[in-house]
Design a protein around this motif. Structure first.
Motif, PDB file in Angstrom:
ATOM      1  N   LYS A  71       0.823  -1.212   0.000  1.00  0.00           N
ATOM      2  CA  LYS A  71       0.000   0.000   0.000  1.00  0.00           C
ATOM      3  C   LYS A  71       0.858   1.264   0.000  1.00  0.00           C
ATOM      4  N   TYR A  72       1.854   1.292   0.865  1.00  0.00           N
ATOM      5  CA  TYR A  72       2.611   2.531   1.048  1.00  0.00           C
ATOM      6  C   TYR A  72       3.635   2.769  -0.059  1.00  0.00           C
ATOM      7  N   LEU A  73       4.090   1.729  -0.713  1.00  0.00           N
ATOM      8  CA  LEU A  73       5.002   1.912  -1.850  1.00  0.00           C
ATOM      9  C   LEU A  73       4.297   2.589  -3.024  1.00  0.00           C
ATOM     10  N   THR A  74       2.966   2.500  -3.057  1.00  0.00           N
ATOM     11  CA  THR A  74       2.197   3.117  -4.149  1.00  0.00           C
ATOM     12  C   THR A  74       1.427   4.351  -3.666  1.00  0.00           C
ATOM     13  N   SER A  75       1.744   4.837  -2.469  1.00  0.00           N
ATOM     14  CA  SER A  75       1.043   5.989  -1.897  1.00  0.00           C
ATOM     15  C   SER A  75       1.312   7.251  -2.709  1.00  0.00           C
ATOM     16  N   THR A  76       0.352   8.172  -2.673  1.00  0.00           N
ATOM     17  CA  THR A  76       0.558   9.478  -3.310  1.00  0.00           C
ATOM     18  C   THR A  76       1.366  10.421  -2.407  1.00  0.00           C
ATOM     19  N   ASP A  77       1.579  10.028  -1.154  1.00  0.00           N
ATOM     20  CA  ASP A  77       2.393  10.800  -0.201  1.00  0.00           C
ATOM     21  C   ASP A  77       3.854  10.360  -0.353  1.00  0.00           C
ATOM     22  N   ALA A  78       4.691  11.273  -0.784  1.00  0.00           N
ATOM     23  CA  ALA A  78       6.101  10.945  -1.049  1.00  0.00           C
ATOM     24  C   ALA A  78       6.801  10.373   0.173  1.00  0.00           C
TER      25      ALA A  78
ATOM     26  N   ASN B 187      13.196   4.769 -11.082  1.00  0.00           N
ATOM     27  CA  ASN B 187      13.243   5.431 -12.386  1.00  0.00           C
ATOM     28  C   ASN B 187      12.291   6.622 -12.501  1.00  0.00           C
ATOM     29  N   SER B 188      11.195   6.611 -11.717  1.00  0.00           N
ATOM     30  CA  SER B 188      10.156   7.589 -12.026  1.00  0.00           C
ATOM     31  C   SER B 188       9.577   8.341 -10.836  1.00  0.00           C
ATOM     32  N   ASP B 189      10.073   8.136  -9.635  1.00  0.00           N
ATOM     33  CA  ASP B 189       9.481   8.839  -8.497  1.00  0.00           C
ATOM     34  C   ASP B 189       9.655  10.355  -8.641  1.00  0.00           C
ATOM     35  N   THR B 190       8.734  11.091  -8.068  1.00  0.00           N
ATOM     36  CA  THR B 190       8.794  12.552  -8.152  1.00  0.00           C
ATOM     37  C   THR B 190       9.865  13.147  -7.241  1.00  0.00           C
ATOM     38  N   GLU B 191      10.311  12.386  -6.253  1.00  0.00           N
ATOM     39  CA  GLU B 191      11.344  12.842  -5.326  1.00  0.00           C
ATOM     40  C   GLU B 191      12.670  12.149  -5.633  1.00  0.00           C
ATOM     41  N   LEU B 192      13.707  12.949  -5.830  1.00  0.00           N
ATOM     42  CA  LEU B 192      15.022  12.369  -6.107  1.00  0.00           C
ATOM     43  C   LEU B 192      15.464  11.424  -4.994  1.00  0.00           C
TER      44      LEU B 192
ATOM     45  N   ALA C  72      20.723  11.193  -9.868  1.00  0.00           N
ATOM     46  CA  ALA C  72      19.978  12.007  -8.903  1.00  0.00           C
ATOM     47  C   ALA C  72      20.872  13.100  -8.317  1.00  0.00           C
ATOM     48  N   LEU C  73      22.126  12.744  -8.063  1.00  0.00           N
ATOM     49  CA  LEU C  73      23.072  13.723  -7.521  1.00  0.00           C
ATOM     50  C   LEU C  73      23.280  14.871  -8.501  1.00  0.00           C
ATOM     51  N   TYR C  74      23.422  14.564  -9.785  1.00  0.00           N
ATOM     52  CA  TYR C  74      23.602  15.615 -10.799  1.00  0.00           C
ATOM     53  C   TYR C  74      22.350  16.496 -10.924  1.00  0.00           C
ATOM     54  N   GLU C  75      21.176  15.908 -10.709  1.00  0.00           N
ATOM     55  CA  GLU C  75      19.927  16.653 -10.886  1.00  0.00           C
ATOM     56  C   GLU C  75      19.596  17.527  -9.675  1.00  0.00           C
ATOM     57  N   SER C  76      20.156  17.198  -8.536  1.00  0.00           N
ATOM     58  CA  SER C  76      19.809  17.929  -7.322  1.00  0.00           C
ATOM     59  C   SER C  76      20.327  19.373  -7.359  1.00  0.00           C
ATOM     60  N   LYS C  77      19.462  20.282  -6.944  1.00  0.00           N
ATOM     61  CA  LYS C  77      19.834  21.701  -6.856  1.00  0.00           C
ATOM     62  C   LYS C  77      19.872  22.168  -5.398  1.00  0.00           C
ATOM     63  N   ASP C  78      19.790  21.202  -4.491  1.00  0.00           N
ATOM     64  CA  ASP C  78      19.742  21.489  -3.054  1.00  0.00           C
ATOM     65  C   ASP C  78      20.907  20.769  -2.379  1.00  0.00           C
TER      66      ASP C  78
END
Length: 614
Positions: A492-499, A528-533, A558-564
């Motif tokens: 259930k929680y792996l498919t949750s809309t809550d990151a 591959n597709s989560d909204t959170e790096l 993910a490291l290259y994409e992070s701006k934080d």
């Protein structure tokens, strides 16, 4: 004659009233980085500290005094607010940004100033909080009570850095050229450490520093005596958290949290304590209580938004003291190293909850490994020369630990799976969970998310999100049930809309490791597709732990994409974990591809430098 006698009596009564009305001066003498284990006053394996021992003969020895955090800034932030760090987001070492205290909450010396006290600090602050201008009359290396107005009561903090961790960053050359006064052959080396010449020398060197520190404590006491203030001053001596021998500072071990505490209350103010001079007490006290205690001693009303409860002062009765039977500990980021651990000590039992047990305690931290003893310990582990107890530091943990710290003071025998201690385990687990929920522990959100969304008022953020925090705790606690019982909820929680529900479900899967392989397809999809790096990275972490897939490609992307920079630091924590402890995965990180904000972070630079060398 009769009139003269009445005058004398009246004068005496007036003097008595004035003296009693005078508020006590309060002095904190704080030694950095030493737990109670290295002082004979508290432990048979410690050295003599004559000045502190003399203070104890005339004062109160607290045998169960604890820091709530095992590292400077987190511990001191708790001290200065008398409030639990995870509630305020002051529990990371060191803060990437200072937090704002909630309206109506202040650092406790400000309340003393309002009550007429002269407040001074000499000189360490190290708080993860924006400093208000009304806290100290003077906070500097020149700060002293001597600059107050005549007759003005004072609160003074004096910090001693002689025992600080940095003192143990000696080189092999230093070691050869500097003999210790304490004979290395005579020192006790705790059982989870290698019994080597280097560890014996380090123990002896550290004990020498404690003897030096004791002399400095004596100098402060003598200054008070010379100024005629000893009999009007309540003195606290304590260590600012545990010691710095390996597996102490930064960890929720007894050597990381259990501090020495002696409180001297002069005859003039004996009505402020139930304890007689020269006595010991087993009452539990911790840093969250210190600020509230000082306010109580000074006759200042304790703000309701403080978590701490006074252990000296008016209205502190034996009944109140006898109820003090446990303490809470917390550990999260220590410089560039992340983990999440909570603890509770009640009576002789210590319960530790590892929320990310796949993280070995030994996960690389640059400052820690400047100490030769740490380096040797790691090398001996790599060479297969340690026993099971000594190797524990370098291996994945389990979610729950339980120790009888009176029988096992260095926490080597985990009783969590022992059926004879099932009721104790359940009691401490339940109590700790209740405390976590009560404080709205913010660590269930990643630090970078708190920085982006909560730092204007972390306490209010926690109140607003308490239902979510409760849910994240319940997900994390799936680690403590059988995998069979956890399966449907993980689905259930792996498919949750809550990151952050997904985040904690991924952590739980990594805790189960091979058992959770049925979720491989879903976790690959997340990677591959989560909204959170960070969820992509946490998914890759599971795949790396279970050896399903090399995690390096996902993590580097993910490291290259992070701006934080704080988000990137958490990503690098997983990188180093995979590199050092799970199949030694390789990571070819090209620094020029990092975002400028990320690459300019000193914490990031340390991680990258380590990966290049290793």
């Amino acid at each position: 004659m009769k009139i003269k006698s009445q005058i004398i009596l009246t004068v005496c009564l007036l003097v008595t009233i004035i003296v009693k009305a005078q508020k006590p001066n309060i002095v904190w003498i704080v030694s950095e980085d030493n737990s109670k284990h290295y002082m004979e006053l508290f432990d048979k394996n410690g050295v003599k500290t004559p000045n502190i021992e003399k203070l104890a003969k005339e004062g109160i020895v607290f045998t169960r005094a604890f820091s709530n955090a095992a590292v400077c800034s987190a511990a001191r932030s708790t001290l200065i607010t008398s409030t639990y760090g995870p509630k305020l987001a002051t529990h990371y070492h060191r803060a990437e940004a200072k937090i704002n205290l909630a309206p109506g909450q202040e650092m406790f010396p400000s309340y003393l100033r309002k009550a007429g006290y002269y407040t001074t600090n000499n000189a360490k602050e190290d708080y993860n909080i924006f400093k208000a201008e009304n806290v100290w009359d003077d906070s500097s290396y020149n700060a002293t009570w001597r600059n107050r107005k005549k007759g003005q009561p004072f609160f003074h903090v004096f910090n001693i850095g002689t025992t600080h961790e940095g003192q143990l960053h000696f080189s092999e050359e230093d070691k050869k050229n500097n003999k210790t006064k304490t004979d290395p052959a005579t020192v006790f080396v705790q059982p989870n450490h290698p019994q080597t010449a280097l560890f014996r020398y380090t123990n002896a060197f550290y004990r020498d520093k404690i003897v030096e520190m004791d002399s400095e404590v004596g100098e402060v006491i003598n200054q008070l005596k010379d100024d005629g203030l000893l009999e009007s001053t309540i003195i606290f001596y304590y260590g600012d958290h545990g010691g710095v021998l390996p597996y102490s500072k930064g960890y929720l071990t007894e050597t990381g949290l259990h501090v020495p505490l002696v409180v001297y209350v002069p005859e003039k103010y004996k009505d402020l304590t139930i304890f007689e001079p020269g006595t010991k007490t087993d009452a539990f006290v911790s840093f969250v209580d210190f600020g509230a205690t000082v306010l109580n001693i000074a006759g200042v009303e304790i703000p309701k938004n403080m978590d701490g409860k006074p252990f000296i002062g008016k209205n502190v009765t034996k009944k109140v003291i006898n109820k003090r039977d446990y303490t809470i500990g917390y550990a999260d980021r220590f410089d560039e190293k992340y983990d999440m651990v909570r603890s509770i000590r009640k009576g002789k039992f210590k319960y530790i909850r590892n929320f990310q047990p796949f993280n070995p305690d030994a996960l690389m931290n640059d400052y820690r490994y400047k100490q030769l003893a740490y380096k040797e310990w790691e090398q001996l582990y790599r060479d297969g020369k340690l026993n099971k107890v000594q190797s524990k530091f370098f291996e994945p943990k389990i979610p729950e630990e339980l120790y009888d710290v009176e029988a096992d003071p260095f926490e080597t025998n985990n009783l969590a799976a022992n059926p004879n201690f099932k009721s104790t385990l359940k009691e401490l687990r339940t109590t700790l969970n209740a405390e976590i929920l009560k404080m709205n522990d913010l660590s269930f959100y990643p630090e970078f998310y708190l920085l982006q969304n909560a730092f204007e008022n972390p306490k209010s953020f926690g109140e607003t999100h308490k239902k979510s925090l409760k849910k994240y705790l319940s997900i994390a606690n799936l680690e403590m049930v059988s995998y069979k019982k956890a399966t449907s909820k993980l689905q259930k929680y792996l498919t949750s809309t809550d990151a952050w529900e997904r985040y904690w479900a991924l952590n739980v899967c990594s805790s189960f490791g091979e058992e959770a392989k049925e979720f491989t397809a879903k976790i690959i999809e997340i990677s591959n597709s989560d909204t959170e790096l960070i969820n992509k990275v946490k998914a890759a972490e599971f795949l790396g732990i279970t050896k399903v897939e090399n995690p390096s490609k996902v993590m580097i992307k993910a490291l290259y994409e992070s701006k934080d920079k704080v988000e990137a630091l958490l990503i690098l924590n997983s990188v180093v974990l995979m590199h050092d402890y799970y199949s030694n995965y390789s990571f070819n990180i090209q620094e020029e591809k990092l975002n400028d904000v990320v690459k300019n972070s000193n914490q990031i630079k340390r991680r990258l430098a380590y990966l290049v060398v290793n």
